[in-house]
Every structure is written in C-alpha cells, then in structure tokens.
Enzyme design. Structure first.
Site, PDB file in Angstrom:
ATOM      1  N   LYS A   1      -5.674  -4.446  -7.293  1.00 35.77           N
ATOM      2  CA  LYS A   1      -5.685  -5.445  -6.202  1.00 35.77           C
ATOM      3  C   LYS A   1      -6.979  -6.476  -6.339  1.00 35.77           C
ATOM      4  CE  LYS A   1      -2.497  -4.204  -3.437  1.00 35.77           C
ATOM      5  NZ  LYS A   1      -1.233  -5.134  -3.139  1.00 35.77           N
TER       6      LYS A   1
ATOM      7  N   VAL B   1      -1.435  -0.626   8.245  1.00 39.86           N
ATOM      8  CA  VAL B   1      -0.200  -0.891   8.709  1.00 39.86           C
ATOM      9  C   VAL B   1       0.780   0.463   8.733  1.00 39.86           C
ATOM     10  CG1 VAL B   1       1.946  -2.037   8.744  1.00 39.86           C
ATOM     11  CG2 VAL B   1       0.084  -3.317   7.849  1.00 39.86           C
TER      12      VAL B   1
ATOM     13  N   TYR C   1      -5.776   1.706  -7.732  1.00 40.32           N
ATOM     14  CA  TYR C   1      -5.379   0.893  -6.378  1.00 40.32           C
ATOM     15  C   TYR C   1      -6.562  -0.390  -6.509  1.00 40.32           C
ATOM     16  CZ  TYR C   1      -3.208  -0.657  -2.284  1.00 40.32           C
ATOM     17  OH  TYR C   1      -2.721  -1.620  -1.028  1.00 40.32           O
TER      18      TYR C   1
END
Length: 226
Positions: free
Chosen positions: A146, A177, A142
C-alpha cells in the site's frame, strides 16, 4: 447524509463485485455507470494483457474512474505479525495485486479520463500504508504494497495533471469496513458497513479539488501522512 449521484456523470467502477465495490455500484445507480470485475468480466489486474483488453473495449471520456480492487489476504496468506513470517511469494502477490495492479489501471485507463474539466481517478489504499503513521509494526507485506501504491498515485497524479490541470488522482482510506475479506481481522476496531463506506467515499470524492491532486485521504476527507 446520502450523496445523490449526478445523472450526467460518466463513471467507471473497477472491482465492482467486491464488498466496497458492490456497495459503490449500488450507490452510483443513476449515473452513466460502467463496471468491471473479475467475476463478471474476467478482469485480472495482475495481468497486463487482461487490463489492456478491458481498456480497449471501453470508450471514454470518464469523469471518474474508481478502483476498488485489492485484498488483505491472498492465497490463504494473512498479514504477518513479525519479520520471521515473511514469505517472498506471499509478499510478491501483495505487490502484484495491491500496487502493480492499480499501476496497470492507471497506465491503461488513465487515457480514458476526461481531457478537459474535472476528472478524478481514485484508488483504495489503507491507513496502514502510511509510513509516518506506523507505530505498531507487523503486516509488513500489505503495508509495503500500500505504501508503494501511494507513491504510484503521487507520481501518476503529476503526469496526468500535465494534460488536464483539473485532473485529480488520489488514494483513499475507506476506514475499517465489514467485508468477508476483513472479518477475521476486525478485532476491537469500530467498523462500518460497505454501504456506509460507499457514502463516505462519495462525499470525499464530491469535495475534492485539483489542489488535492496526488493526495492521500481518509473517509472523512482528512489528510493521511505518507
């Protein structure tokens, strides 16, 4: 503070069915908003034919194109805790969705940005994609995807600004979030609702200038190291 959208803005929101995407769609009501998503439109950002067909169906120019696609866990593969857990197929899937996908969006939707005046293309990145800020390790696939996305954004920003000096292409970190995709990874990290995240991102977008083209910013508008 709630950001009130401008009814004259033409905006394209890609990934409108996800947690942040859906909140952004709600927050952008009142603009001339067009949306795309996998669930509603069959858009697959890992398939160039799908992206090209979606772009061909839309007419610009857009003042803002916001890419809310991406995922932390793909195909049941969560972030690795160590090198020994690297799975080549899982890593390839991370790059396909989180790096190549936005690159294809820039390729096919970038031409739909306004050619004169302020025009913004923003995509969701993540602080863990920062190489300079990496002090914990882990989450290798990940992080790497990114980081690749950030380089894609930086490079695209240079090219797109050549045809419109007021173009702004940026990578944005929305913070932690509370969505279904991140729930099991929140731990002790403070998190905001998708609605709060959307308002934070809109505030950052409203304040961006061409001098910040090609940048990587957090939800408060602060620079994140590459």
């Amino acid at each position: 503070m709630k950001i009130t959208p401008d009814p004259n803005l033409r905006i394209l929101l890609i990934g409108a069915s996800g947690g942040i995407g859906a909140a952004m769609a709600d927050a952008l009501q009142g603009t001339r908003l067009a949306t795309l998503s996998r669930s509603a439109d069959g858009l697959d950002v890992t398939d160039e034919a799908s992206v090209a067909a979606a772009a061909a169906r839309l007419e610009g120019p857009f003042d803002l194109i916001f890419d809310a696609t991406g995922a932390l866990e793909i195909g049941g593969h969560g972030p690795e805790k160590a090198l020994a857990q690297i799975d080549p197929q899982a890593m390839a899937a991370q790059f396909a969705l989180n790096a190549i996908g936005p690159a294809l969006l820039l390729k096919h939707f970038g031409p739909h940005l306004r050619r004169e005046g302020r025009a913004v293309f923003a995509t969701l990145s993540a602080r863990v994609g920062s190489i300079g800020d990496n002090r914990l390790g882990g989450w290798i696939s990940y992080r790497a995807a990114k980081a690749a996305l950030n380089q894609i954004v930086r490079t695209a920003a240079i090219e797109l600004a050549r045809r419109n000096r007021e173009t702004i292409v940026v990578a944005l970190h929305p913070g932690t979030v509370q969505t279904d995709l991140t729930r099991k990874y929140l731990g002790r990290h403070p998190a905001v609702t998708p609605e709060e995240a959307a308002q934070n991102l809109l505030k950052v977008l409203a304040g961006l200038t061409p001098a910040q083209n090609g940048g990587f910013f957090d939800y408060a508008g602060k620079d994140i190291p590459w």
